[in-house]
Design a protein around this motif. Structure first.
Motif, PDB file in Angstrom:
ATOM      1  N   LYS A  78       0.837  -1.206   0.000  1.00 22.22           N
ATOM      2  CA  LYS A  78       0.000   0.000   0.000  1.00 22.22           C
ATOM      3  C   LYS A  78       0.875   1.260   0.000  1.00 22.22           C
ATOM      4  O   LYS A  78       0.623   2.195  -0.752  1.00 22.22           O
ATOM      5  N   ASP A  79       1.912   1.274   0.838  1.00 22.10           N
ATOM      6  CA  ASP A  79       2.807   2.440   0.888  1.00 22.10           C
ATOM      7  C   ASP A  79       3.532   2.659  -0.426  1.00 22.10           C
ATOM      8  O   ASP A  79       3.643   3.788  -0.907  1.00 22.10           O
ATOM      9  N   ALA A  80       4.024   1.584  -1.024  1.00 21.56           N
ATOM     10  CA  ALA A  80       4.769   1.699  -2.278  1.00 21.56           C
ATOM     11  C   ALA A  80       3.863   2.065  -3.449  1.00 21.56           C
ATOM     12  O   ALA A  80       4.335   2.593  -4.457  1.00 21.56           O
ATOM     13  N   ALA A  81       2.567   1.809  -3.315  1.00 20.19           N
ATOM     14  CA  ALA A  81       1.618   2.124  -4.391  1.00 20.19           C
ATOM     15  C   ALA A  81       1.361   3.622  -4.508  1.00 20.19           C
ATOM     16  O   ALA A  81       0.854   4.093  -5.524  1.00 20.19           O
ATOM     17  N   HIS A  82       1.724   4.391  -3.491  1.00 18.17           N
ATOM     18  CA  HIS A  82       1.573   5.858  -3.511  1.00 18.17           C
ATOM     19  C   HIS A  82       0.170   6.298  -3.910  1.00 18.17           C
ATOM     20  O   HIS A  82       0.000   7.244  -4.672  1.00 18.17           O
TER      21      HIS A  82
END
Length: 102
Positions: free
Chosen positions: A22-26
């Protein structure tokens, strides 16, 4: 981001799960994986978004080979996999491609 590999009993197929946290998906709504295993198609291999916000897809690949790939977020932003097996210079840009070794 993460790569998870599992092999068929005969070791001919390497099932690779490509994941984007989720964090890396921005905040992306859609993510696809493009690589030399799908003709660098930006639409052929979409990742499915899970309830926790992580995107993932499992792709069967031929074992014993290396595959270059990148993620495409919302059809406009290219990202590498932070957990790739290695990186190599991309032939048509000033960036690197991620590589998974099966």
């Amino acid at each position: 981001m993460a790569l998870k590999k599992s092999y068929s009993k005969d070791k001919v197929t390497c099932n690779v799960t490509f994941s984007v946290s989720k964090d890396a998906a921005h905040g992306a709504e859609t993510i696809t994986v493009a690589g030399d295993f799908n003709g660098w198609s930006s639409t052929e291999t979409p990742l499915k978004k899970g309830k926790d916000g992580t995107f993932s897809v499992k792709v069967p690949l031929e074992a014993g080979k290396e595959y270059q790939f990148r993620y495409l977020l919302d059809g406009k932003q290219w990202e590498n996999d932070w957990a790739a097996d290695k990186y190599i210079p991309a032939p048509f840009s000033h960036t690197d491609n991620s590589v998974v070794i099966c």
